[in-house]
Motif scaffolding. Structure first.
Motif, PDB file in Angstrom:
ATOM      1  N   PRO A   1      42.575  50.362  35.786  1.00 51.12           N
ATOM      2  CA  PRO A   1      42.773  49.015  36.343  1.00 51.12           C
ATOM      3  C   PRO A   1      43.656  49.020  37.586  1.00 51.12           C
ATOM      4  O   PRO A   1      43.514  48.149  38.448  1.00 51.12           O
ATOM      5  N   THR A   2      44.556  50.002  37.669  1.00 56.35           N
ATOM      6  CA  THR A   2      45.410  50.088  38.858  1.00 56.35           C
ATOM      7  C   THR A   2      44.574  50.355  40.097  1.00 56.35           C
ATOM      8  O   THR A   2      44.725  49.681  41.128  1.00 56.35           O
ATOM      9  N   LEU A   3      43.679  51.339  40.009  1.00 56.28           N
ATOM     10  CA  LEU A   3      42.835  51.679  41.159  1.00 56.28           C
ATOM     11  C   LEU A   3      41.861  50.543  41.473  1.00 56.28           C
ATOM     12  O   LEU A   3      41.614  50.229  42.642  1.00 56.28           O
ATOM     13  N   ILE A   4      41.314  49.923  40.420  1.00 50.12           N
ATOM     14  CA  ILE A   4      40.384  48.810  40.623  1.00 50.12           C
ATOM     15  C   ILE A   4      41.100  47.637  41.302  1.00 50.12           C
ATOM     16  O   ILE A   4      40.543  46.968  42.178  1.00 50.12           O
ATOM     17  N   ALA A   5      42.366  47.418  40.919  1.00 54.95           N
ATOM     18  CA  ALA A   5      43.124  46.296  41.480  1.00 54.95           C
ATOM     19  C   ALA A   5      43.707  46.613  42.847  1.00 54.95           C
ATOM     20  O   ALA A   5      43.748  45.753  43.729  1.00 54.95           O
ATOM     21  N   ILE A   6      44.167  47.856  43.014  1.00 60.19           N
ATOM     22  CA  ILE A   6      44.924  48.165  44.236  1.00 60.19           C
ATOM     23  C   ILE A   6      44.048  48.201  45.472  1.00 60.19           C
ATOM     24  O   ILE A   6      44.501  47.874  46.572  1.00 60.19           O
TER      25      ILE A   6
ATOM     26  N   TYR B   1      45.239  39.093  40.694  1.00 61.91           N
ATOM     27  CA  TYR B   1      46.312  39.130  39.701  1.00 61.91           C
ATOM     28  C   TYR B   1      45.925  39.620  38.304  1.00 61.91           C
ATOM     29  O   TYR B   1      46.657  40.426  37.710  1.00 61.91           O
ATOM     30  N   PRO B   2      44.810  39.154  37.696  1.00 55.57           N
ATOM     31  CA  PRO B   2      44.524  39.572  36.314  1.00 55.57           C
ATOM     32  C   PRO B   2      44.517  41.089  36.118  1.00 55.57           C
ATOM     33  O   PRO B   2      44.964  41.583  35.077  1.00 55.57           O
TER      34      PRO B   2
ATOM     35  N   PHE C   1      46.516  43.478  33.287  1.00 53.00           N
ATOM     36  CA  PHE C   1      45.895  44.483  32.417  1.00 53.00           C
ATOM     37  C   PHE C   1      46.593  45.835  32.582  1.00 53.00           C
ATOM     38  O   PHE C   1      46.823  46.547  31.605  1.00 53.00           O
ATOM     39  N   LYS C   2      46.912  46.180  33.811  1.00 54.20           N
ATOM     40  CA  LYS C   2      47.567  47.463  34.081  1.00 54.20           C
ATOM     41  C   LYS C   2      48.879  47.561  33.318  1.00 54.20           C
ATOM     42  O   LYS C   2      49.167  48.582  32.676  1.00 54.20           O
ATOM     43  N   LYS C   3      49.702  46.510  33.386  1.00 52.41           N
ATOM     44  CA  LYS C   3      51.001  46.535  32.714  1.00 52.41           C
ATOM     45  C   LYS C   3      50.838  46.630  31.203  1.00 52.41           C
ATOM     46  O   LYS C   3      51.569  47.368  30.530  1.00 52.41           O
TER      47      LYS C   3
ATOM     48  N   PHE D   1      45.387  35.402  31.470  1.00 50.64           N
ATOM     49  CA  PHE D   1      45.161  36.338  32.570  1.00 50.64           C
ATOM     50  C   PHE D   1      46.155  36.130  33.708  1.00 50.64           C
ATOM     51  O   PHE D   1      46.273  36.986  34.592  1.00 50.64           O
ATOM     52  N   PHE D   2      46.844  34.981  33.697  1.00 45.04           N
ATOM     53  CA  PHE D   2      47.737  34.651  34.812  1.00 45.04           C
ATOM     54  C   PHE D   2      49.188  34.499  34.367  1.00 45.04           C
ATOM     55  O   PHE D   2      49.986  33.860  35.051  1.00 45.04           O
ATOM     56  N   LYS D   3      49.528  35.100  33.232  1.00 45.36           N
ATOM     57  CA  LYS D   3      50.917  35.085  32.787  1.00 45.36           C
ATOM     58  C   LYS D   3      51.791  35.820  33.810  1.00 45.36           C
ATOM     59  O   LYS D   3      51.465  36.927  34.233  1.00 45.36           O
ATOM     60  N   GLY D   4      52.904  35.198  34.159  1.00 44.46           N
ATOM     61  CA  GLY D   4      53.798  35.824  35.125  1.00 44.46           C
ATOM     62  C   GLY D   4      53.366  35.631  36.563  1.00 44.46           C
ATOM     63  O   GLY D   4      53.909  36.275  37.472  1.00 44.46           O
TER      64      GLY D   4
END
Length: 320
Positions: A180-185, A235-236, A240-242, A281-284
């Motif tokens: 998810p990090t690579l997908i998000a970054i 953001y979502p 997921f990454k965390k 999905f949008f916590k924080g």
């Protein structure tokens, strides 16, 4: 100008200076935004709703969370995991900005595309961030573990964390949450670089000539705007990454409320949707947007400032 600009060859900055500017910008920014990062991570990992109406919720607002952390863990809690976070920022900043400069120059020299185009900055920004992520992801996992743990601490020192995690969870623990990090970054960083460049053009179009003198303020504002837009769009995946990075770390999360185990990215998304609803999905998001505005704004601000400093130092030397 961030990235290669064929019309600004006079700004003679070496690759090592680009890397140093990227590292220092990351280092200084990390010190400033660490408290928001800790609060953001705590929000992202909380299963209960971020609401006063949920009796099981430990945190329900930025100010309440700050007071709670300060009361229970002391002021140093806002810089938990600061050493791995600084290693992350220094390494990430150097690799990302150096890769971006080299990739945009490659596009200019090896293709017909303009290195300053929105699409070019998006692709090169995504690739440079992915490269930096692969280089420093183990440090990101360590940083998340330190920021997530409460009292008493599971990991006393950085060395203790590395040894304990390796022995109990194996070497792949340092790459938890990588997918998810690579997908998000990729889209996140791509949007950062492309919107930063686009917002600078908008600023020049909107502002009268006499209002364009403060370049540093422009870099800060455009960087902050680019950070907010990029974070809101992706953001979502950050959440997921965390959640995945703290898998196997449940004992240290017990005092914060409910804990969950996830088998992977899709399982994490399904469980969050089922138990916490679409809002889960949008916590924080609030501290994340505030952090994104400050961190991205200051990263570009410091990076441009140090690049210009190196340029003026070279000009001064050549004039002697």
């Amino acid at each position: 100008m961030v990235g290669y600009d064929p019309q600004a060859d006079g700004r003679n900055i070496s690759s090592s200076e680009v890397a140093v500017a990227g590292s220092v910008s990351g280092l200084v920014t990390r010190v400033m935004i660490s408290p928001l990062d800790v609060i953001k991570i705590r929000f992202q990992l909380q299963i209960e709703r971020l609401s006063r109406s949920d009796p099981g919720a430990k945190y329900h607002g930025i100010l309440q969370a700050a007071r709670q952390i300060l009361l229970e863990e002391g002021p140093t809690a806002f810089w938990k995991g600061h050493i791995p976070a600084q290693l992350l920022s220094i390494g990430y900043g150097a690799v990302q900005f150096l890769s971006f400069e080299l990739l945009t120059e490659l596009v200019h020299r090896a293709s017909k595309y303009d290195a300053r185009d929105f699409s070019v900055h998006f692709v090169c920004g995504g690739l440079s961030a992915s490269t930096a992520t692969l280089a420093v992801h183990p440090v990101d996992v360590l940083r998340t573990r330190f920021a997530a743990q409460g009292e008493p601490k599971v990991y006393k020192t950085l060395r203790d964390a590395v040894v304990t995690m390796y022995r109990t969870e194996g070497p792949l623990v340092f790459y938890k949450g990588l997918n998810p990090t690579l997908i998000a970054i990729f889209p996140y960083a791509g949007f950062q670089f492309s919107f930063y460049n686009a917002l600078k053009h908008v600023h020049e179009w909107v502002m009268p000539a006499e209002g364009r003198k403060n370049e540093n303020l422009k870099n800060l504002l455009c960087g902050g705007g680019a950070g907010v837009i990029s974070k809101a769009l992706t953001y979502p995946l950050d959440l997921f990454k965390k959640r995945l990075q703290v898998g196997g770390f449940e004992q240290a999360r017990a005092s914060f409320g409910q804990v969950r185990s996830y088998k992977g990215l899709l399982d994490c998304a399904r469980q969050v949707l089922r138990e916490e609803g679409p809002r889960g999905f949008f916590k924080g998001l609030s501290p994340s947007l505030l952090k994104a505005a400050l961190s991205t704004g200051f990263v570009f601000f410091w990076y441009e400032l140090f690049c210009n400093l190196f340029h003026h130092m070279k000009k001064a030397d050549s004039a002697r």
